[in-house]
Write an enzyme that holds these catalytic residues in place. Structure first.
Site, PDB file in Angstrom:
ATOM      1  N   LYS A  23     -54.478 -11.791  35.551  1.00 38.43           N
ATOM      2  CA  LYS A  23     -53.490 -12.569  36.312  1.00 38.43           C
ATOM      3  C   LYS A  23     -54.173 -13.451  37.347  1.00 38.43           C
ATOM      4  CE  LYS A  23     -51.250 -10.600  39.944  1.00 38.43           C
ATOM      5  NZ  LYS A  23     -51.313 -11.354  41.198  1.00 38.43           N
ATOM      6  N   ASN A  24     -55.065 -12.853  38.136  1.00 38.98           N
ATOM      7  CA  ASN A  24     -55.623 -13.590  39.265  1.00 38.98           C
ATOM      8  C   ASN A  24     -56.698 -14.593  38.861  1.00 38.98           C
ATOM      9  OD1 ASN A  24     -53.829 -12.354  40.886  1.00 38.98           O
ATOM     10  ND2 ASN A  24     -55.269 -10.875  41.780  1.00 38.98           N
ATOM     11  N   CYS A 117     -45.312 -11.067  53.329  1.00 41.78           N
ATOM     12  CA  CYS A 117     -44.818 -10.414  52.123  1.00 41.78           C
ATOM     13  C   CYS A 117     -44.940  -8.915  52.318  1.00 41.78           C
ATOM     14  CB  CYS A 117     -45.558 -10.890  50.887  1.00 41.78           C
ATOM     15  SG  CYS A 117     -47.211 -10.266  50.748  1.00 41.78           S
ATOM     16  N   ARG A 122     -50.432 -12.288  55.632  1.00 41.08           N
ATOM     17  CA  ARG A 122     -51.074 -13.198  54.684  1.00 41.08           C
ATOM     18  C   ARG A 122     -50.998 -14.681  55.068  1.00 41.08           C
ATOM     19  NH1 ARG A 122     -49.902 -11.279  48.659  1.00 41.08           N
ATOM     20  NH2 ARG A 122     -51.907 -12.244  48.306  1.00 41.08           N
ATOM     21  N   ASP A 305     -56.565  -4.126  45.311  1.00 37.70           N
ATOM     22  CA  ASP A 305     -55.581  -4.130  44.226  1.00 37.70           C
ATOM     23  C   ASP A 305     -55.611  -2.850  43.388  1.00 37.70           C
ATOM     24  OD1 ASP A 305     -54.784  -6.614  45.063  1.00 37.70           O
ATOM     25  OD2 ASP A 305     -55.826  -7.723  43.481  1.00 37.70           O
ATOM     26  N   ARG A 398     -44.554  -8.799  37.138  1.00 36.98           N
ATOM     27  CA  ARG A 398     -45.250  -9.944  37.729  1.00 36.98           C
ATOM     28  C   ARG A 398     -46.722  -9.935  37.339  1.00 36.98           C
ATOM     29  NH1 ARG A 398     -44.906 -10.776  43.893  1.00 36.98           N
ATOM     30  NH2 ARG A 398     -46.400 -12.296  43.142  1.00 36.98           N
TER      31      ARG A 398
HETATM   32  N1  EPU Z   1     -56.446 -14.273  55.306  1.00 44.09           N
HETATM   33  C1  EPU Z   1     -56.264 -14.928  56.518  1.00 44.09           C
HETATM   34  N2  EPU Z   1     -56.203 -16.286  56.508  1.00 44.09           N
HETATM   35  C2  EPU Z   1     -56.318 -17.025  55.369  1.00 44.09           C
HETATM   36  C3  EPU Z   1     -56.507 -16.345  54.143  1.00 44.09           C
HETATM   37  C4  EPU Z   1     -56.576 -14.971  54.148  1.00 44.09           C
HETATM   38  O1  EPU Z   1     -56.160 -14.307  57.559  1.00 44.09           O
HETATM   39  O2  EPU Z   1     -56.253 -18.245  55.436  1.00 44.09           O
HETATM   40  C5  EPU Z   1     -56.548 -12.798  55.302  1.00 44.09           C
HETATM   41  C6  EPU Z   1     -55.429 -12.131  54.499  1.00 44.09           C
HETATM   42  O3  EPU Z   1     -54.270 -11.964  55.286  1.00 44.09           O
HETATM   43  C7  EPU Z   1     -56.069 -10.835  54.089  1.00 44.09           C
HETATM   44  C8  EPU Z   1     -57.528 -11.235  53.817  1.00 44.09           C
HETATM   45  O4  EPU Z   1     -57.719 -12.441  54.566  1.00 44.09           O
HETATM   46  O5  EPU Z   1     -56.034  -9.928  55.151  1.00 44.09           O
HETATM   47  C9  EPU Z   1     -57.910 -11.474  52.385  1.00 44.09           C
HETATM   48  O6  EPU Z   1     -56.934 -12.275  51.765  1.00 44.09           O
HETATM   49  P1  EPU Z   1     -57.244 -13.240  50.548  1.00 44.09           P
HETATM   50  O7  EPU Z   1     -56.990 -14.641  50.985  1.00 44.09           O
HETATM   51  O8  EPU Z   1     -58.564 -12.938  49.953  1.00 44.09           O
HETATM   52  O9  EPU Z   1     -56.090 -12.820  49.529  1.00 44.09           O
HETATM   53  P2  EPU Z   1     -55.312 -13.793  48.570  1.00 44.09           P
HETATM   54  O10 EPU Z   1     -56.236 -14.853  48.104  1.00 44.09           O
HETATM   55  O11 EPU Z   1     -54.011 -14.187  49.159  1.00 44.09           O
HETATM   56  C10 EPU Z   1     -55.965 -12.548  46.360  1.00 44.09           C
HETATM   57  C11 EPU Z   1     -55.222 -11.934  45.208  1.00 44.09           C
HETATM   58  C12 EPU Z   1     -54.551 -10.650  45.696  1.00 44.09           C
HETATM   59  C13 EPU Z   1     -55.640  -9.705  46.215  1.00 44.09           C
HETATM   60  C14 EPU Z   1     -56.446 -10.398  47.310  1.00 44.09           C
HETATM   61  C15 EPU Z   1     -57.609  -9.574  47.825  1.00 44.09           C
HETATM   62  C16 EPU Z   1     -54.662 -13.820  43.822  1.00 44.09           C
HETATM   63  C17 EPU Z   1     -53.629 -14.722  43.279  1.00 44.09           C
HETATM   64  N3  EPU Z   1     -54.265 -12.877  44.683  1.00 44.09           N
HETATM   65  O12 EPU Z   1     -54.989 -12.831  47.354  1.00 44.09           O
HETATM   66  O13 EPU Z   1     -53.928 -10.069  44.554  1.00 44.09           O
HETATM   67  O14 EPU Z   1     -55.061  -8.532  46.704  1.00 44.09           O
HETATM   68  O15 EPU Z   1     -56.961 -11.654  46.836  1.00 44.09           O
HETATM   69  O16 EPU Z   1     -58.468  -9.247  46.805  1.00 44.09           O
HETATM   70  O17 EPU Z   1     -55.827 -13.928  43.478  1.00 44.09           O
HETATM   71  C18 EPU Z   1     -52.411  -8.660  43.431  1.00 44.09           C
HETATM   72  O18 EPU Z   1     -52.869  -9.097  42.372  1.00 44.09           O
HETATM   73  O19 EPU Z   1     -51.654  -7.649  43.495  1.00 44.09           O
HETATM   74  C19 EPU Z   1     -52.779  -9.314  44.686  1.00 44.09           C
HETATM   75  C20 EPU Z   1     -52.090  -9.157  45.814  1.00 44.09           C
END
Ligand code: EPU
Length: 419
Positions: A23-24, A117, A122, A305, A398
């Site tokens: 998915k990701n 969420c 996030r 995850d 999802r």
């Molecule tokens: N964060 C910030 N500011 C930002 C971006 C992130 O503070 O601008 C914080 C987030 O709140 C979190 C941490 O940094 O505490 C890491 O977040 P990240 O941005 O890496 O997460 P994401 O890109 O939103 C992806 C996956 C998630 C997975 C996370 C961590 C996708 C589409 N989603 O989310 O997948 O948990 O990385 O590995 O790639 C899932 O598949 O169930 C899922 C939630």
């Protein structure tokens, strides 16, 4: 009638199951189609609600989307919109992945700000700061992030902490930027490397993806290509946990064991026997697993995850274990539901302490987010009395392709009603 999943646990799962596309990885790869005035064909695309949501979003932006059953063609030749509306973004935060490609290709983007969420606040401040460093003007209006730049310029970007979709967004933006972009403290997840490989197949010049430092040399345009989505490491890890919690013997085919080193290490420590080849893993449970602690961390650490699924396994393990969640502050919504099935878990802030119990019993429980629902399915499979009834299973759909059918093919007594 809303769909529900029912599970009568206590049956050791046995047999072979094939991992679906990740998915990701599929979601950023689909967003990358916006960079190209031509056709991007993606293979091994999982049949998921999130993939469908991304497709709806791309269609809204004018991308021509065709095909299903694993292969889709995305053609953004006549894409002519640059707004990602609230209704789509609110159902899937990964919609934010269109931000970088839209600014890079069209010079404008208007993307609904993702709210909080179930698993935490996030924010996307790191995505925004990096786009600004590349010369974009970015502002917030009426709940939308608006970004504008005639042509983005290469820059040195230092992420204060790694972000997976942030790294992907900026990588996609940098591909068409003027000059070289360096990302320091980039996310090292395999999905980031998969995106880079696809972009390079489209003519981009990305180096270092999969490490903490990524360099992108901007090019003026990309070319059509066909690319196959990598296997889903979290789905694979979920099947290992399913073998463990049922004392079964499951072989997962078409997976990448190398992407699961931290997960396999913890599973083995808990007493699950794991054999592996280049693209398969055999996981054998048997006897009671042992309590093992985990700390979630960015890749190559233990993935957040897989936290909820590992916790389900620990509820039935011998001894007490702790789970420290360092990525998402509220990712413990599964805890009260697991406790309703007889688990003994104490929560304090980001730490859960799990005292293993002798048995779990089936109960009516509610899925709250994607990985929480997977943990309830695992607990249901491990429960030796009663039937578990899981509601709100759209969360499961999802991110897991036909999880209930795949588990039933391994002998699990699991079925779905309603819909
Ligand atoms: N964060 C910030 N500011 C930002 C971006 C992130 O503070 O601008 C914080 C987030 O709140 C979190 C941490 O940094 O505490 C890491 O977040 P990240 O941005 O890496 O997460 P994401 O890109 O939103 C992806 C996956 C998630 C997975 C996370 C961590 C996708 C589409 N989603 O989310 O997948 O948990 O990385 O590995 O790639 C899932 O598949 O169930 C899922 C939630």
């Amino acid at each position: 009638m809303p769909e529900r999943v029912f599970i009568e646990g206590g049956v050791p799962l046995r047999g072979e199951v094939t991992a679906s596309g990740a998915k990701n990885s599929a979601l950023p790869l689909m967003a990358a189609s916006l960079l190209l005035p031509g056709e991007l064909v993606l293979e091994n695309v999982p049949g998921l609600r999130d993939v469908m949501t991304m497709r709806l979003l791309l269609e809204h932006l004018g991308v021509r989307c065709r095909g299903d059953n694993g292969t889709i063609s995305l053609d953004a030749s006549s894409a002519d919109m640059w707004d990602a509306p609230y209704d789509l973004v609110k159902t899937m935060r990964a919609s934010v992945l269109v931000l970088g490609p839209l600014v890079a290709r069209f010079g404008h983007a208007r993307v609904s700000q993702p709210g909080g969420c179930a698993i935490g606040a996030r924010p996307i401040n790191r995505h925004i700061k990096a786009l600004e460093a590349m010369g974009a003007a970015v502002w917030l209006e009426h709940g939308y992030v608006v970004a504008q730049a005639d042509r983005l310029k290469g820059a040195e970007i230092v992420f204060e902490a790694p972000t997976v979709t942030g790294t992907e967004n900026i990588m996609m933006a940098a591909v068409l930027a003027d000059g070289e972009t360096t990302m320091i403290n980039a996310a090292m997840e395999p999905e980031v490397a998969d995106l880079a490989e696809a972009l390079n197949a489209m003519g981009a010049r990305v180096e270092g993806a999969g490490t903490g430092e990524i360099r992108v040399k901007g090019v003026s345009s990309l070319v059509p290509t066909t690319y196959s989505v990598m296997p889903d490491r979290i789905e694979t890890g979920t099947y290992i946990a399913a073998a463990g919690i049922t004392g079964g013997d499951v072989t997962i085919l078409k997976c990448v064991p190398d992407h699961l080193k931290a997960v396999i290490e913890r599973m083995e420590k808990a007493g699950i026997a794991v054999d592996k080849g280049k693209d398969w893993i055999r996981a054998r449970g048997g006897g009671r697993t042992s309590a093992v602690d985990i700390i979630t961390d960015p890749y190559p650490g233990f993935p957040t995850d897989m936290q909820a699924q590992f916790m389900a396994l620990m509820t039935l393990s011998d001894g007490f274990s702790t789970v420290l969640e360092t990525i998402f502050e509220q990712r413990f919504m599964h805890v009260p539901e697991l406790c309703r099935m007889g688990a003994d878990i104490t929560l304090s802030e980001r730490r859960a302490v799990i005292q293993g119990v002798e048995s779990l019993s089936g109960a009516q429980v509610m899925a709250t987010d994607l990985r929480a629902s997977a943990s309830l399915v695992l607990a249901g499979l491990g429960a030796t009395e009663g039937v578990t009834e899981i509601s709100r299973i759209y969360h499961l759909d999802r991110g897991y392709e036909r999880l209930d059918e795949k588990l039933a093919s391994l002998g699990g007594r699991i079925w779905r009603t309603g819909g």
